[in-house]
Enzyme design. Structure first.
Site, PDB file in Angstrom:
ATOM      1  N   CYS A   1      -7.297  29.944 -15.025  1.00  0.00           N
ATOM      2  CA  CYS A   1      -7.554  29.348 -16.056  1.00  0.00           C
ATOM      3  C   CYS A   1      -6.441  28.346 -16.424  1.00  0.00           C
ATOM      4  O   CYS A   1      -5.330  28.680 -15.616  1.00  0.00           O
ATOM      5  CB  CYS A   1      -7.752  30.395 -17.280  1.00  0.00           C
ATOM      6  SG  CYS A   1      -6.565  31.091 -17.918  1.00  0.00           S
TER       7      CYS A   1
ATOM      8  N   CYS B   1      -3.348  30.139 -17.343  1.00  0.00           N
ATOM      9  CA  CYS B   1      -2.491  30.885 -16.311  1.00  0.00           C
ATOM     10  C   CYS B   1      -1.856  29.956 -15.619  1.00  0.00           C
ATOM     11  O   CYS B   1      -0.563  30.247 -15.424  1.00  0.00           O
ATOM     12  CB  CYS B   1      -3.656  31.267 -15.163  1.00  0.00           C
ATOM     13  SG  CYS B   1      -4.776  32.396 -15.624  1.00  0.00           S
TER      14      CYS B   1
ATOM     15  N   ASP C   1      -4.281  -9.578  -4.661  1.00  0.00           N
ATOM     16  CA  ASP C   1      -3.466 -10.260  -3.423  1.00  0.00           C
ATOM     17  C   ASP C   1      -4.416 -11.412  -2.899  1.00  0.00           C
ATOM     18  O   ASP C   1      -5.438 -11.100  -2.840  1.00  0.00           O
ATOM     19  CB  ASP C   1      -2.489  -9.477  -2.900  1.00  0.00           C
ATOM     20  CG  ASP C   1      -1.861 -10.249  -1.609  1.00  0.00           C
ATOM     21  OD1 ASP C   1      -1.292 -10.909  -1.757  1.00  0.00           O
ATOM     22  OD2 ASP C   1      -2.146  -9.839  -0.272  1.00  0.00           O
TER      23      ASP C   1
ATOM     24  N   ASP D   1      -2.105  -5.415   0.076  1.00  0.00           N
ATOM     25  CA  ASP D   1      -2.148  -4.872   1.279  1.00  0.00           C
ATOM     26  C   ASP D   1      -0.818  -5.153   2.025  1.00  0.00           C
ATOM     27  O   ASP D   1      -0.435  -4.481   3.161  1.00  0.00           O
ATOM     28  CB  ASP D   1      -3.263  -5.737   2.426  1.00  0.00           C
ATOM     29  CG  ASP D   1      -2.637  -7.055   2.585  1.00  0.00           C
ATOM     30  OD1 ASP D   1      -2.273  -7.892   1.855  1.00  0.00           O
ATOM     31  OD2 ASP D   1      -2.543  -7.605   3.841  1.00  0.00           O
TER      32      ASP D   1
ATOM     33  N   ASP E   1       3.516  -6.615  -1.711  1.00  0.00           N
ATOM     34  CA  ASP E   1       2.883  -6.014  -2.932  1.00  0.00           C
ATOM     35  C   ASP E   1       3.080  -4.716  -3.367  1.00  0.00           C
ATOM     36  O   ASP E   1       2.553  -4.338  -4.379  1.00  0.00           O
ATOM     37  CB  ASP E   1       1.096  -5.916  -2.595  1.00  0.00           C
ATOM     38  CG  ASP E   1       0.668  -7.340  -1.705  1.00  0.00           C
ATOM     39  OD1 ASP E   1       1.007  -8.370  -2.474  1.00  0.00           O
ATOM     40  OD2 ASP E   1      -0.384  -7.389  -1.009  1.00  0.00           O
TER      41      ASP E   1
END
Length: 729
Positions: free
Chosen positions: A13, A16, A421, A612, A616
């Site tokens: 949980c 935990c 872009d 890409d 960028d």
């Protein structure tokens, strides 16, 4: 600062996970720890050297859990581990049902006298030593770590039921109207049984949500066949070994084809639905499937260094990372539990005061306190977000979208601005030469030399037109967003007018007029200077990706503001912007300028940036969610939070739709995880006792089961919904 991922057994949980985080952060050098009970992983950030394995293991053990050794961690399948946990919980639930059956039977046939009371108390003690022992161990570890988690509250409820049931049976204490001995007997047994069932539901839901990770792990073959005919485990293949792949087999290594030809199905790695031809010289990857023919493959990467292994790690890390809404859920959980404990204490105190402060009043106060404490455990709250995120990221992977960050789906769903872009993103990234103007005698061999030393799309366009010079010498220096400089022989400068200006190379009027003419046509322009003299202007034009205009249009219809930010000159950027229909266009923007533009846009709302190229990367990192195009640079793919492995702009829409549906399911799960507890608290506290309505502790535990069931069912609904979702939206 370094990072490391640890595998931990036993977390069930959010409390935990928080206990493990607290213990690890207490170690010298550990700056932060983020645990995920859903995947059984902990990511730690550290300064200097990572503490020794024994030190880390000791910290995890103090939290009440076990650190898995590195070799075992590499081999284990998280989905299989959750299935194993679910089977264990189911066995414990079945044992609990057997031991509690007499208690349930006694309740319905009203056997609460003499030997029957002692028998049920004996069964309750045995049940708590077996079915409930886990919660006592967890409670002890939680108390030592200063964490008031679920195990502490459940243990108090179970122990109180056994203790007061024993006292009532021994001393035959009077009980208030409406409360029988059975209330304590049931609390001592059924709380553990119901919660075990809830834990089974949670483990099963986590295992199903981890299905995408299992499908990736199953792609890797266990055996490989060498060229000499020997078969050996795939893990033992070395770089440089040559393996043979026959039709109908999966490729066991990343490598290069040295002989043969066949169609290879790469759909589960790239999302490409049709097999692609692979022949001598081509690269192939682990887990892809040879549909026909025969290949001889020289291994270039094996084991944990393959593309499949890297993708698997990224998927697991994405499922481990907490989305912003999960952090909100954690804060709610941190406040919810103490608040309800306060309600339990206050309600118990009030019942004791208002009921006469005698033994009967004490029994009523204890009963209401136990009920409120048990219902205070929002177990399903920890499952609400991870289950949906794992299902959403798995559905994305099956459609060619690699989610690298757990927050990516939520952020792309909430983004109100999408920035793009141009070259290689909205366009195909395969520009062609449209025009060449020379000043003086043509020097096509100089352009062929540029083509040989640079991998920029414009350089590749030159290679397609002039070829690439063989045996090209000299050193090449790539300048992101500007061009390339070749030195070591004849000095060549090829790139933007700004690059030539930086190199103090004057631009003759004739070439300047040619630049303006090409730009007016919307072409991209590069200049070539030889030994410090500008000699030629080259015009390029890149075709827009198919379907891009429709994708941009769909975003705008959804109320999204679209922006094109390009390093290309303004007229070329505006030509493409007009063609695809974006709202705003910014041309001639440097990598630093892109970053600043993204910063400016973020002041208006959440920003998704799609790019890409190497230039960028800063913008991808700066945006609220960075989306990298799969066919682009490795730097962009490493920086992005989400990768479009097919490189199609329609997948931006698909990613947004997956994100929207996942976020909606998370919100539904959060509501379902708390509603039963919240409605049950007044009943457990006795607010409606006057009307004859009371929620005993065992039924409070049942409310927890109902919330687990509801969250698991809603997560299963999300999985089914995403399976039906079309690949293009």
């Amino acid at each position: 600062m370094g990072t490391a991922t640890l595998k931990v057994d036993g977390m069930t949980c959010a409390h935990c996970a928080r206990t493990v985080e607290k213990q690890l952060c207490s170690l010298p050098g550990i700056q932060a720890a983020e645990a995920s009970f859903a995947t059984g992983s902990v990511q730690v950030r550290f300064e200097g050297a990572l503490p020794a394995r024994e030190v880390l293991g000791g910290a995890v053990q103090r939290a009440g859990y076990r650190l898995i050794d590195e070799e075992q961690a590499r081999r284990r399948d998280p989905a299989s581990e959750q299935a194993k946990a679910a089977r264990h919980e189911l066995r414990m639930f079945a044992l609990g049902l057997v031991l509690s059956a007499p208690v349930i039977a006694g309740h319905f046939i009203h056997l609460h006298e003499g030997w029957w009371d002692w028998a049920t108390l004996g069964l309750a003690a045995l049940l708590q030593l077996t079915v409930g022992a886990t919660y006592y161990r967890g409670a002890w570890a939680g108390l030592r770590a200063g964490n008031l988690g679920m195990d502490v509250l459940v243990s108090i409820g179970m122990a109180s039921g056994l203790f007061f049931g024993l006292l009532v049976t021994i001393f035959d204490w009077p009980l208030p109207q409406g409360i029988e001995k059975a209330v304590f007997h049931e609390a001592a047994t059924l709380i553990a049984v119901f919660i075990r069932f809830g834990k089974y539901i949670e483990a099963r839901a986590r295992g199903q949500a981890l299905g995408a990770l299992r499908s990736l792990l199953e792609l890797a073959p266990q055996q490989a066949r060498l060229k000499d005919g020997r078969e050996l485990p795939a893990a033992e293949v070395q770089v440089g070994d040559v393996i043979v792949v026959a039709a109908g087999e999966r490729i066991a290594v990343d490598g290069r084809v040295i002989a043969g030809e066949c169609d290879v199905d790469e759909s589960l790695l790239t999302g490409e639905s049709l097999p692609v031809v692979r022949k001598t010289g081509d690269a192939v990857r682990t887990g892809t499937f040879a549909t026909n023919g025969r290949l001889e493959v020289e291994a270039t990467a094996v084991g944990g260094t393959t593309a499949l292994a890297r993708i698997t790690r990224m998927v697991e890390e994405a499922q481990q990372a907490k989305a912003p809404i999960q952090r909100f859920a954690d804060r709610v959980s941190n406040l919810f539990v103490p608040a309800v404990v306060a309600v339990a204490v206050v309600s118990g105190g009030l019942w004791w005061l208002l009921s006469g402060m005698d033994t009967a009043a004490a029994m009523r106060a204890v009963t209401h306190t136990m009920a409120v404490l048990v219902i205070a455990c929002p177990c399903a709250l920890g499952l609400a977000t991870p289950a949906a995120v794992m299902i959403g990221s798995g559905a994305a992977l099956r459609r060619g979208l690699l989610v690298k960050n757990g927050a990516a789906l939520e952020q792309i769903a909430r983004a109100r601005i999408f920035a793009f872009d141009k070259t290689g993103t909205l366009t195909l990234g395969r520009p062609e030469v449209t025009d060449v103007a020379w000043l003086g005698a043509p020097r096509e061999e100089a352009l062929a030399l540029i083509a040989a030393v640079s991998r920029h799309p414009f350089s590749q366009a030159l290679a397609r037109r002039y070829g690439a010079a063989s045996g090209a010498g000299g050193k090449a220096f790539e300048l992101a967003g500007k061009g390339v400089i070749v030195s070591g022989g004849e000095e060549l400068v090829f790139g933007t007018p700004a690059l030539l200006a930086e190199q103090e190379i004057a631009l003759p009027g004739e070439l300047e007029r040619e630049v303006e003419r090409l730009r007016t046509l919307g072409d991209s322009v590069s200049l070539l200077a030889i030994e410090g003299e500008a000699r030629t202007v080259v015009g390029f034009r890149d075709a827009v990706r198919p379907g891009t205009r429709e994708s941009i249009g769909a975003l705008r219809e959804a109320g999204i503001h679209t922006v094109l930010i390009s390093g290309d000159h303004d007229l070329a950027a505006r030509r493409v912007g007009s063609e695809v229909g974006v709202d705003e266009v910014y041309g001639g923007v440097s990598p630093k300028g892109k970053l600043e533009r993204i910063q400016s846009l973020r002041r208006q709302g959440l920003v998704a940036f799609v790019g890409d190229g190497i230039n960028d990367a800063p913008a991808l990192a700066q945006a609220d969610v960075g989306v990298a195009v799969g066919g682009g640079s490795d730097v962009a793919k490493e920086t992005g939070d989400l990768v479009l492995m097919r490189g199609e702009m329609s997948d931006v829409l698909l990613a947004r739709e997956l994100g929207r549906r996942t976020l909606r399911a998370i919100r539904q799960n959060l509501f379902l995880s708390l509603i039963y507890n919240t409605l049950g608290i007044p009943l457990a506290a006795g607010a409606l006792v006057w009307a004859g309505v009371f929620l005993p502790p065992s039924f409070a535990a049942l409310a927890m089961v109902l919330s687990d069931l509801s969250v698991a069912a809603n997560s299963a609904r999300l999985a089914a919904e995403l399976r039906r979702l079309k690949g293009r939206t």
